[in-house]
Design a protein around this motif. Structure first.
Motif, PDB file in Angstrom:
ATOM      1  N   THR A  61       2.511 -12.251 -14.457  1.00 34.75           N
ATOM      2  CA  THR A  61       3.524 -11.198 -14.594  1.00 34.75           C
ATOM      3  C   THR A  61       3.564 -10.277 -13.380  1.00 34.75           C
ATOM      4  N   GLY A  62       2.587 -10.431 -12.470  1.00 39.80           N
ATOM      5  CA  GLY A  62       2.513  -9.577 -11.291  1.00 39.80           C
ATOM      6  C   GLY A  62       1.380  -8.572 -11.331  1.00 39.80           C
ATOM      7  N   ALA A  63       0.541  -8.623 -12.370  1.00 47.13           N
ATOM      8  CA  ALA A  63      -0.568  -7.667 -12.503  1.00 47.13           C
ATOM      9  C   ALA A  63      -1.837  -8.252 -11.899  1.00 47.13           C
ATOM     10  N   TYR A  64      -1.763  -8.703 -10.649  1.00 46.10           N
ATOM     11  CA  TYR A  64      -2.904  -9.380 -10.030  1.00 46.10           C
ATOM     12  C   TYR A  64      -4.098  -8.444  -9.853  1.00 46.10           C
ATOM     13  N   ARG A  65      -3.851  -7.231  -9.420  1.00 49.87           N
ATOM     14  CA  ARG A  65      -4.975  -6.310  -9.189  1.00 49.87           C
ATOM     15  C   ARG A  65      -5.644  -5.927 -10.501  1.00 49.87           C
ATOM     16  N   LEU A  74     -21.956 -15.214 -13.726  1.00 49.81           N
ATOM     17  CA  LEU A  74     -22.544 -16.008 -12.646  1.00 49.81           C
ATOM     18  C   LEU A  74     -24.065 -16.018 -12.686  1.00 49.81           C
ATOM     19  N   ALA A  75     -24.672 -15.230 -13.581  1.00 44.51           N
ATOM     20  CA  ALA A  75     -26.125 -15.110 -13.613  1.00 44.51           C
ATOM     21  C   ALA A  75     -26.808 -16.202 -14.416  1.00 44.51           C
ATOM     22  N   TYR A  76     -26.041 -17.044 -15.111  1.00 44.68           N
ATOM     23  CA  TYR A  76     -26.652 -18.089 -15.915  1.00 44.68           C
ATOM     24  C   TYR A  76     -27.240 -19.172 -15.014  1.00 44.68           C
ATOM     25  N   GLU A  77     -28.343 -19.717 -15.454  1.00 46.54           N
ATOM     26  CA  GLU A  77     -28.919 -20.856 -14.727  1.00 46.54           C
ATOM     27  C   GLU A  77     -27.978 -22.054 -14.802  1.00 46.54           C
ATOM     28  N   LYS A  78     -27.391 -22.257 -15.987  1.00 48.45           N
ATOM     29  CA  LYS A  78     -26.364 -23.281 -16.164  1.00 48.45           C
ATOM     30  C   LYS A  78     -25.076 -22.570 -16.536  1.00 48.45           C
ATOM     31  N   ALA A  79     -24.078 -22.674 -15.680  1.00 42.38           N
ATOM     32  CA  ALA A  79     -22.851 -21.911 -15.866  1.00 42.38           C
ATOM     33  C   ALA A  79     -22.140 -22.317 -17.145  1.00 42.38           C
ATOM     34  N   PRO A  80     -21.521 -21.356 -17.859  1.00 38.18           N
ATOM     35  CA  PRO A  80     -20.739 -21.700 -19.058  1.00 38.18           C
ATOM     36  C   PRO A  80     -19.559 -22.599 -18.695  1.00 38.18           C
ATOM     37  N   HIS A  81     -19.243 -23.496 -19.594  1.00 44.57           N
ATOM     38  CA  HIS A  81     -18.093 -24.371 -19.377  1.00 44.57           C
ATOM     39  C   HIS A  81     -16.816 -23.543 -19.309  1.00 44.57           C
ATOM     40  N   GLY A  82     -16.048 -23.746 -18.264  1.00 48.51           N
ATOM     41  CA  GLY A  82     -14.812 -22.992 -18.090  1.00 48.51           C
ATOM     42  C   GLY A  82     -14.924 -21.846 -17.108  1.00 48.51           C
ATOM     43  N   LEU A  83     -16.136 -21.588 -16.587  1.00 47.61           N
ATOM     44  CA  LEU A  83     -16.280 -20.497 -15.626  1.00 47.61           C
ATOM     45  C   LEU A  83     -15.498 -20.788 -14.351  1.00 47.61           C
ATOM     46  N   GLY A  84     -15.398 -22.068 -13.977  1.00 46.13           N
ATOM     47  CA  GLY A  84     -14.598 -22.421 -12.803  1.00 46.13           C
ATOM     48  C   GLY A  84     -13.148 -22.015 -12.954  1.00 46.13           C
ATOM     49  N   ASP A  85     -12.611 -22.101 -14.196  1.00 45.14           N
ATOM     50  CA  ASP A  85     -11.228 -21.684 -14.435  1.00 45.14           C
ATOM     51  C   ASP A  85     -11.069 -20.181 -14.225  1.00 45.14           C
ATOM     52  N   ILE A  86     -12.072 -19.406 -14.681  1.00 40.01           N
ATOM     53  CA  ILE A  86     -12.013 -17.956 -14.481  1.00 40.01           C
ATOM     54  C   ILE A  86     -12.061 -17.625 -12.994  1.00 40.01           C
ATOM     55  N   LEU A  87     -12.934 -18.303 -12.254  1.00 34.48           N
ATOM     56  CA  LEU A  87     -13.017 -18.078 -10.814  1.00 34.48           C
ATOM     57  C   LEU A  87     -11.707 -18.443 -10.123  1.00 34.48           C
ATOM     58  N   ALA A  88     -11.045 -19.497 -10.618  1.00 33.90           N
ATOM     59  CA  ALA A  88      -9.768 -19.899 -10.016  1.00 33.90           C
ATOM     60  C   ALA A  88      -8.725 -18.806 -10.181  1.00 33.90           C
ATOM     61  N   VAL A  89      -8.661 -18.194 -11.363  1.00 36.63           N
ATOM     62  CA  VAL A  89      -7.705 -17.099 -11.581  1.00 36.63           C
ATOM     63  C   VAL A  89      -8.062 -15.909 -10.698  1.00 36.63           C
ATOM     64  N   ALA A  90      -9.358 -15.578 -10.632  1.00 33.63           N
ATOM     65  CA  ALA A  90      -9.775 -14.451  -9.792  1.00 33.63           C
ATOM     66  C   ALA A  90      -9.442 -14.713  -8.336  1.00 33.63           C
ATOM     67  N   ALA A  91      -9.661 -15.944  -7.867  1.00 32.31           N
ATOM     68  CA  ALA A  91      -9.356 -16.276  -6.471  1.00 32.31           C
ATOM     69  C   ALA A  91      -7.858 -16.169  -6.197  1.00 32.31           C
ATOM     70  N   ALA A  92      -7.043 -16.672  -7.122  1.00 33.35           N
ATOM     71  CA  ALA A  92      -5.586 -16.577  -6.945  1.00 33.35           C
ATOM     72  C   ALA A  92      -5.148 -15.119  -6.884  1.00 33.35           C
ATOM     73  N   CYS A  93      -5.759 -14.271  -7.710  1.00 34.92           N
ATOM     74  CA  CYS A  93      -5.411 -12.843  -7.681  1.00 34.92           C
ATOM     75  C   CYS A  93      -5.847 -12.213  -6.356  1.00 34.92           C
ATOM     76  N   ALA A  94      -7.060 -12.551  -5.897  1.00 34.72           N
ATOM     77  CA  ALA A  94      -7.554 -11.971  -4.650  1.00 34.72           C
ATOM     78  C   ALA A  94      -6.687 -12.392  -3.467  1.00 34.72           C
ATOM     79  N   GLU A  95      -6.172 -13.611  -3.501  1.00 32.04           N
ATOM     80  CA  GLU A  95      -5.289 -14.072  -2.435  1.00 32.04           C
ATOM     81  C   GLU A  95      -3.985 -13.273  -2.418  1.00 32.04           C
ATOM     82  N   ARG A  96      -3.591 -12.742  -3.550  1.00 28.28           N
ATOM     83  CA  ARG A  96      -2.356 -11.957  -3.631  1.00 28.28           C
ATOM     84  C   ARG A  96      -2.569 -10.495  -3.275  1.00 28.28           C
ATOM     85  N   CYS A  97      -3.658  -9.910  -3.808  1.00 24.14           N
ATOM     86  CA  CYS A  97      -3.803  -8.452  -3.690  1.00 24.14           C
ATOM     87  C   CYS A  97      -4.998  -8.013  -2.869  1.00 24.14           C
ATOM     88  N   GLY A  98      -5.869  -8.950  -2.455  1.00 23.22           N
ATOM     89  CA  GLY A  98      -7.060  -8.570  -1.724  1.00 23.22           C
ATOM     90  C   GLY A  98      -8.173  -8.147  -2.662  1.00 23.22           C
TER      91      GLY A  98
END
Length: 918
Positions: free
Chosen positions: A811-815, A829-853
């Motif tokens: 919707t445009g609320a990247y920040r 990120l502190a788990y010894e074995k990452a939870p399933h789906g954490l990569g998806d969360i990182l992907a959204v965060a990365a896409a937002c950071a690419e938009r807003c810094g």
């Protein structure tokens, strides 16, 4: 005729056919008039009296009707049907003297009535009428459902079960019924009973076998199933039709003839249907039946889809076509470039690899267009894009400073006054009663209007109400104790007040009702309902006596809030008229009054010189929450070690909130309100309301205490994030508009909603997130920490959270989204074995950071370590992407290792002799 009526009253249905046969046409007409009167009378009997005669009435009335239309209406009447044993054999006896054409007309009219029960008995009855009349079988949705019930009941013969295919093979109406299976909005429920392909009761397999034997027309099945898949629908509904297509095993000719259908399914169908369509399109392409133009058109639709598997499969299909014929590059590569803007980084990479591999075969103009499209690629692929396109890649104009896009803050809407005339009021009351609506604004205006006009214009109001309420059960010739008993169990809404005004409820029942709803020891839903019921019983008393001129608690705003100055004016009018407020009405007014910025109103209330004025002044000056919320204390010692079952076994798999005691509510408010002032500790066991129950009046009861409401309703949201039904998050948008602070409870409720099991609930949570951000009431750090806690307790799944975050960011609320995720990521990120789906969360965060810094002043703990791991998993790649998008000063220097592998073995178009490597 007298003997017939006596037999009906005594319930002797076996005697009816002979008695009807002894009546001539005039006698049957006269008897029918008496039977209609008896039927109307029976509606006021209790269920035992009514059950004793309804079958007999059904048979007698069917025999006395001379018109097929009226007879069908009588037989189909809901009040005459016994769902366990409708006496159809006796109806056939009583109609034995009718002309076959008349019976055929009756069969078709019955089949068209939606009130038919759709049972095997209904089908047998209509089928027997058709057999006698020798007419075509009527095929309606109702009859198809009844036919399927008949087939299901025919499977059993004693203790043995007959195979489905044998039953269908012997059915005389099979060819008429089967095509109808593909025409409804959803397949009949009976088709889901046995869906194991190896079972003898598997419908798709049986239909395919009958088509192979020539019993059914194969073309009808193929066309019906394919068209139904193309039309779309719910996944559960389309499963049957897809199974039919697969069981039929379409021939090459049948597949070739439906290329547009497969293309439409691949582009717009649900994932499982689109996947099957892709399989067919791959076979068509391998056989040379798929033209380049069709492949380009369908690929343009598929590459816009969010399902990564479908997109990857389509890119593979395009790659095969390009390898087979390089001359198609000018037509297919521009379609591949559509994937440069896909939200998934891997899809972008695959599209770039495919473009690089075949770019030499494209014309100069196409290469330039592809270079322009490559500007959509994320920062992780910019270097590789330069290798592919070289000087053709235009960096474009300097980017403008980022601007966050948030929705407008919802404006509070003033409620209009109560209807000014009796006619307007009665019209609104009748509409609300007939629809069962309890929309807060309309309900409160109408309730206040009933009280006002009951005092000033009672005669006109009662006359108009009696006419408008005609047809309501409580206006029938029922005994007063029956009406009292019903409203005692279920007070309903405005109908209770209207019934009291019209004298249909006893004074004793109204008196007892005002003191009945204590809601002690119950769930919050029942307690809030109890508040509403206490107000309704009190309003019923006021309507009967005209004691008060208007209600104090009628809201000023659509949320249920009441302006303090307006309440002071209402109390001043009460003092002038010498009227004492109703306890429940005044208590609700206090709970609704706005307490912020109300010191002047408090002073004015104190000057009234009445007990109610003094209580209002004290209430406004205290400005204390109705139920102070306690912190849950689950945010230490994270992440929790051990597996899910170890955590849940120790009781840690629950994060709920408790509320503190409020003594003045227990001491000064009516008993129905005492639950609100008691201390409450969280209980994870669901009450009977938790199945997506909702009432806007729960929110309107405490419109200035969103935190208390959130704390009490969180168990419903918790179950909605686990194994509960959909609809539990309906309350979240209302909490965003509630008064008071948005603190721990609202943020925890929102966290559960963002991780809800059902997509509709996640959408409600996303709306709430955006509204809170627009209001400036969102605490992203608090929300992020709550999300991390819920993930740690296995109450929220990361992939669902990623879906909500992706939707909000779109919707445009990247920040806003990135700030929330940044607060959650250190714990995740502190788990010894990452939870399933954490990569998806990182992907959204990365896409937002690419938009807003970047939004955090310091690097996210654990991000660099995750990005530096060996391998090229989604988790590592997205962590590296987020690190790179954060910039050099944020620890975002290029990361060595497999996470930076983008292109392997692709050739540079500027110098074909140079091979690009990782």
């Amino acid at each position: 005729m007298k003997e017939l009526l006596t037999a009906v009253r005594e319930g002797r249905k076996q005697a009816v056919p002979e008695l009807v046969a002894g009546l001539d046409r005039a006698g049957r007409k006269a008897a029918l008039a008496e039977l209609k009167s008896m039927r109307k009378e029976a509606r006021g009997w209790d269920w035992q009296q009514r059950a004793a005669v309804q079958n007999t009435l059904l048979v007698a009335g069917a025999g006395c009707h001379t018109g097929a239309a009226a007879c069908a209406a009588w037989i189909g009447g809901r009040d005459l049907r016994d769902w366990s044993s409708t006496p159809y054999p006796l109806v056939l006896k009583v109609l034995a003297d009718r002309d076959p054409a008349w019976l055929g007309d009756l069969a078709h009219r019955l089949a068209a009535r939606p009130s038919m029960a759709s049972t095997d008995a209904d089908y047998r009855f209509v089928a027997e009428l058709v057999r006698i009349a020798q007419c075509p079988m009527p095929v309606t949705d109702t009859i198809v459902e009844a036919w399927l019930s008949y087939v299901g009941s025919s499977r059993w013969h004693g203790n043995e079960r007959n195979p489905l295919i044998e039953i269908l093979r012997a059915d005389p109406h099979l060819t008429a019924m089967v095509p109808r299976l593909f025409e409804g909005s959803e397949p009949p429920s009976a088709l889901y009973w046995y869906d194991d392909p190896d079972s003898g009761d598997h419908w798709p397999a049986a239909l395919a076998t009958l088509a192979a034997e020539g019993v059914l027309d194969r073309a009808v099945l193929v066309d019906g199933a394919v068209k139904r898949l193309l039309r779309g629908g719910k996944p559960g509904s389309l499963r049957f039709y897809l199974a039919v297509v697969r069981e039929l095993g379409l021939t090459e000719e049948e597949e070739n003839a439906r290329v547009p259908d497969w293309s439409g399914m691949a582009g717009d169908g649900i994932p499982i249907v689109a996947g099957h369509a892709q399989e067919v399109l791959s076979r068509l392409d391998a056989r040379g039946e798929l033209t380049t133009r069709v492949l380009a058109e369908v690929s343009g639709s598929v590459l816009f889809r969010t399902e990564k598997k479908l997109v990857r499969t389509q890119l593979i299909l395009i790659g095969k076509a390009l390898r087979r014929d390089a001359s198609t590059a000018d037509e297919l590569l521009p379609v591949v470039a559509e994937a440069f803007g896909h939200e998934d980084m891997d899809v972008q990479e695959r599209a770039l690899k495919l473009t690089a591999r075949h770019l030499r075969a494209a014309g100069e103009a196409v290469r330039e267009d592809l270079a322009v499209a490559a500007a959509q690629l994320g920062p992780m692929h910019r270097a590789a894009a330069h290798e592919v396109f070289g000087d053709l890649l235009d960096e474009g104009p300097a980017e403008e400073p980022y601007e966050e896009t948030l929705p407008p803050v919802p404006a509070a809407r003033l409620l209009g006054p109560a209807p000014g005339t009796v006619a307007e009021l009665v019209e609104e009351v009748a509409a609300l009663v007939n629809s069962g609506s309890r929309e807060v604004g309309s309900f409160e205006r109408a309730l206040d209007g009933l009280i006002r006009h009951a005092r000033t214009d009672r005669a006109a109001l009662t006359e108009a109400l009696r006419e408008a309420m005609a047809g309501q059960w409580w206006l029938d010739d029922l005994r007063e104790e029956q009406v009292d008993r019903w409203f005692t169990r279920n007070p309903g809404g405005l109908d209770l007040v209207a019934a009291s005004l019209l004298g249909r409820i006893s004074f004793r029942s109204v008196h007892d009702g005002r003191n009945r709803w204590t809601a002690a020891g119950t769930c919050p839903h029942a307690a809030l309902d109890g508040v509403m019921y206490a107000r309704l019983w009190e309003a019923a008393a006021f309507a009967a006596t005209g004691q008060v001129p208007f209600l104090l608690a009628t809201p000023t705003w659509h949320t249920g809030s009441l302006d303090a100055d307006e309440l002071v004016e209402r109390l001043r009018a009460y003092r002038r008229l010498g009227v004492r407020p109703g306890p429940a009405d005044f208590a609700q007014a206090l709970l609704r009054v706005r307490r912020t910025d109300s010191l002047r109103a408090a002073a004015d209330a104190a000057l009234l010189g009445t007990a109610e004025g003094d209580r209002l002044a004290s209430w406004l000056r205290a400005d204390t929450p109705v139920a102070p919320v306690l912190r849950h204390g689950s945010d230490s010692h994270r992440p929790t070690p051990g597996t899910w079952w170890q955590r849940s076994a120790t009781g840690t798999r629950r994060v709920l909130l408790a509320t503190k005691e409020r003594l003045d509510i227990q001491q000064e408010f009516p008993r129905a309100f005492h639950w609100l002032g008691r201390p409450h500790y969280p209980d994870q066991s669901p009450c009977y309301h938790w199945a997506a129950a909702r009432s806007e009046h729960w929110l309107a009861a405490l419109p200035e205490d969103g935190e208390a409401l959130a704390a009490w309703l969180i168990p419903t949201l918790m179950h909605g994030a686990d194994d509960g039904p959909d609809g539990g998050a309906w309350v979240l948008p209302g909490l965003a508009e509630a008064g008071g602070p948005a603190a721990d409870a609202i943020h925890l409720a929102l966290a559960y909603g963002l991780g809800a099991r059902h997509p509709e609930d996640r959408l409600s949570a996303v709306d709430t997130l955006l509204v809170l951000a627009a209001q400036g009431r969102l605490d992203p750090g608090l929300l992020g920490r709550e999300l991390a806690i819920l993930v740690d307790h296995d109450l929220v799944k990361p992939n669902r959270l990623a879906d909500s975050a992706r939707t909000a960011a779109a919707t445009g609320a990247y920040r806003t989204v990135l700030t929330v995720l940044t607060a959650a990521l250190p714990s995740l990120l502190a788990y010894e074995k990452a939870p399933h789906g954490l990569g998806d969360i990182l992907a959204v965060a990365a896409a937002c950071a690419e938009r807003c810094g970047p939004v955090a002043p310091e690097p996210i703990a654990g991000l660099a370590a995750t990005a530096g791991r060996r391998g090229s998993s989604q988790l590592v790649r997205q962590a590296a992407r987020l690190l790179a998008a954060s910039g050099p000063g944020y620890g975002g220097e290029p990361v060595d290792g497999d996470s930076q592998k983008v292109l392997i073995g692709a050739r540079s178009t500027r110098n074909p002799s140079v091979t690009m490597r990782s």
